[in-house]
Design a protein around this motif. Structure first.
Motif, PDB file in Angstrom:
ATOM      1  N   UNK A 122      -2.082  11.690 -50.344  1.00  0.00           N
ATOM      2  CA  UNK A 122      -0.729  12.234 -50.482  1.00  0.00           C
ATOM      3  C   UNK A 122      -0.125  11.838 -51.824  1.00  0.00           C
ATOM      4  N   UNK A 123      -0.331  10.597 -52.248  1.00  0.00           N
ATOM      5  CA  UNK A 123       0.173  10.154 -53.549  1.00  0.00           C
ATOM      6  C   UNK A 123      -0.549  10.889 -54.671  1.00  0.00           C
ATOM      7  N   UNK A 124      -1.855  11.122 -54.521  1.00  0.00           N
ATOM      8  CA  UNK A 124      -2.612  11.862 -55.535  1.00  0.00           C
ATOM      9  C   UNK A 124      -2.075  13.286 -55.683  1.00  0.00           C
ATOM     10  N   UNK A 125      -1.712  13.919 -54.558  1.00  0.00           N
ATOM     11  CA  UNK A 125      -1.132  15.264 -54.628  1.00  0.00           C
ATOM     12  C   UNK A 125       0.206  15.252 -55.349  1.00  0.00           C
ATOM     13  N   UNK A 126       1.026  14.259 -55.066  1.00  0.00           N
ATOM     14  CA  UNK A 126       2.326  14.160 -55.745  1.00  0.00           C
ATOM     15  C   UNK A 126       2.147  13.886 -57.229  1.00  0.00           C
ATOM     16  N   UNK A 127       1.099  13.149 -57.564  1.00  0.00           N
ATOM     17  CA  UNK A 127       0.825  12.874 -58.968  1.00  0.00           C
ATOM     18  C   UNK A 127       0.488  14.160 -59.715  1.00  0.00           C
ATOM     19  N   UNK A 128      -0.256  15.024 -59.064  1.00  0.00           N
ATOM     20  CA  UNK A 128      -0.604  16.308 -59.679  1.00  0.00           C
ATOM     21  C   UNK A 128       0.602  17.238 -59.758  1.00  0.00           C
ATOM     22  N   UNK A 129       1.549  17.051 -58.856  1.00  0.00           N
ATOM     23  CA  UNK A 129       2.703  17.946 -58.781  1.00  0.00           C
ATOM     24  C   UNK A 129       3.562  17.904 -60.034  1.00  0.00           C
ATOM     25  N   UNK A 130       3.587  16.755 -60.711  1.00  0.00           N
ATOM     26  CA  UNK A 130       4.459  16.620 -61.875  1.00  0.00           C
ATOM     27  C   UNK A 130       3.743  15.970 -63.052  1.00  0.00           C
ATOM     28  N   UNK A 131       2.422  16.128 -63.149  1.00  0.00           N
ATOM     29  CA  UNK A 131       1.689  15.405 -64.191  1.00  0.00           C
ATOM     30  C   UNK A 131       2.026  15.872 -65.605  1.00  0.00           C
TER      31      UNK A 131
END
Length: 369
Positions: free
Chosen positions: A55-64
């Motif tokens: 879930x954190x990895x997905x959020x990281x991609x969301x605003x990279x």
């Protein structure tokens, strides 16, 4: 080409050398997104990525896009606090509180710089929240980058406090997941470097301290300005405020200069020595150095080292026509320095950092500086 900081009237006590946990977290996120920029950190980046909660990895991609090119000025919020004298906090929580002190206009303007890759950095803020004519242009520029950027830009324009809260929660979760451990190891090194530079400031003056920061940072005492040798043009002033020097370990080889109008100037400089580079073959060196001998292609490389661009986007930022840019790209591609990929009807170009690294660390540091 250079970035200059007018220091007329700068008092010695207004120069501070202070580590910043938020800036270091920004560079850690950048290293995770662009490990090719940071070959010394690839082992660390691989380990962190493998252990991330999905879930954190997905959020990281969301605003990279806020940290992939280098990182947004929202990671240096103390520079935007009015008065020009706010220092970085001792903890990430303190600096996130400083982020909350930025106005919505400041936050949105700083974030949009990297989401759209098109809004001017060294001009006065665009007033995107107050000027209805700017909003469509921001969304159109985001559309060139992709649907993810469009969605984030729409959220940012519609609900700045909500996005600011999302960013804060994400950064707090990053601290818990991996950054607290990294910071506990790095903070002593950064504090020691800050003490050393502070002693140089006190006993030998600003010129000696800047020389210790980097040989590309010089003090022109006659003109009353600091000059940073970079592949871009920029200008700012202390405007009666202060100057911040912020050391980074994760950041090498990036030497960043915050020169946003109305913000306190910041030199964000790397500590530590680079690893030696493997030399290319003579044939490769001849072909590639010939391709890089033109100043326009050098500037193109600087942009393509940070992000993928379409030909039209490069033409816009370089002030040239698309056919002119295409001819320069053809030379770089022939030398094997640029890769391309298609996304829908757009063709994106990007510098092959691994190939460029084989030319030597000096050139790689130059285009990433």
């Amino acid at each position: 080409m250079s970035v200059s900081i007018d220091i007329a009237g700068l008092r010695p006590e207004r120069v501070a050398v202070v580590p910043s946990p938020l800036a270091e977290l920004g560079m850690a996120l950048h290293a995770l997104s662009e490990p090719g920029h940071h070959p010394r950190l690839q082992g660390w980046a691989t380990g962190v990525t493998a252990g991330l909660d999905p879930h954190l990895a997905d959020r990281m991609c969301e605003a990279d896009f806020l940290w992939r090119t280098t990182f947004s000025d929202i990671f240096l919020p103390y520079a935007g606090v009015p008065g020009g004298g706010t220092l970085p906090g001792a903890t990430l929580a303190e600096e996130l509180d400083l982020l909350d002190k930025l106005t919505d206009e400041q936050f949105v303007d700083a974030a949009l710089e990297f989401i759209t890759c098109s809004l001017a950095y060294d001009t006065q803020p665009s007033g995107v929240l107050s000027d209805a004519s700017v909003r469509p242009r921001a969304l159109e520029a985001a559309a060139y980058r992709g649907p993810q950027q469009v969605r984030f830009t729409q959220r940012l324009l519609d609900d700045p406090p909500g996005v600011r809260g999302w960013v804060r929660r994400f950064l707090e979760d990053c601290e818990e997941a991996f950054f607290a451990d990294a910071w506990s190891r790095l903070c002593h090194q950064l504090a020691a470097d800050a003490r050393h530079k502070t002693e140089l400031l006190r006993h030998r003056g600003l010129s000696e301290a800047l020389a210790a920061v980097s040989p590309v940072v010089t003090l022109d005492e006659a003109a009353g300005r600091i000059v940073v040798d970079k592949l871009l043009e920029g200008r700012t002033s202390v405007q009666g405020g202060g100057l911040l020097l912020v050391p980074t370990s994760f950041g090498w080889p990036h030497l960043s200069v915050l020169h946003r109008p109305g913000w306190q100037p910041v030199l964000h400089y790397p500590v530590g020595s680079p690893d030696p580079a493997s030399p290319p073959s003579v044939e490769q060196l001849t072909l590639r150095m010939t391709a890089l001998s033109h100043p326009v292609r050098m500037r193109i490389c600087r942009y393509l080292a940070r992000s993928a661009y379409t030909t039209s986007e490069l033409a816009q930022v370089q002030g040239m026509t698309a056919p002119e840019i295409s001819r320069h790209l053809a030379v770089l591609k022939k030398a094997g320095l640029v890769t391309t990929r298609r996304r829908g009807r757009y063709v994106l170009h990007q510098l092959d950092v691994a190939v460029v690294a084989r030319l030597g660390s000096d050139f790689l540091e130059g285009v990433l500086r």
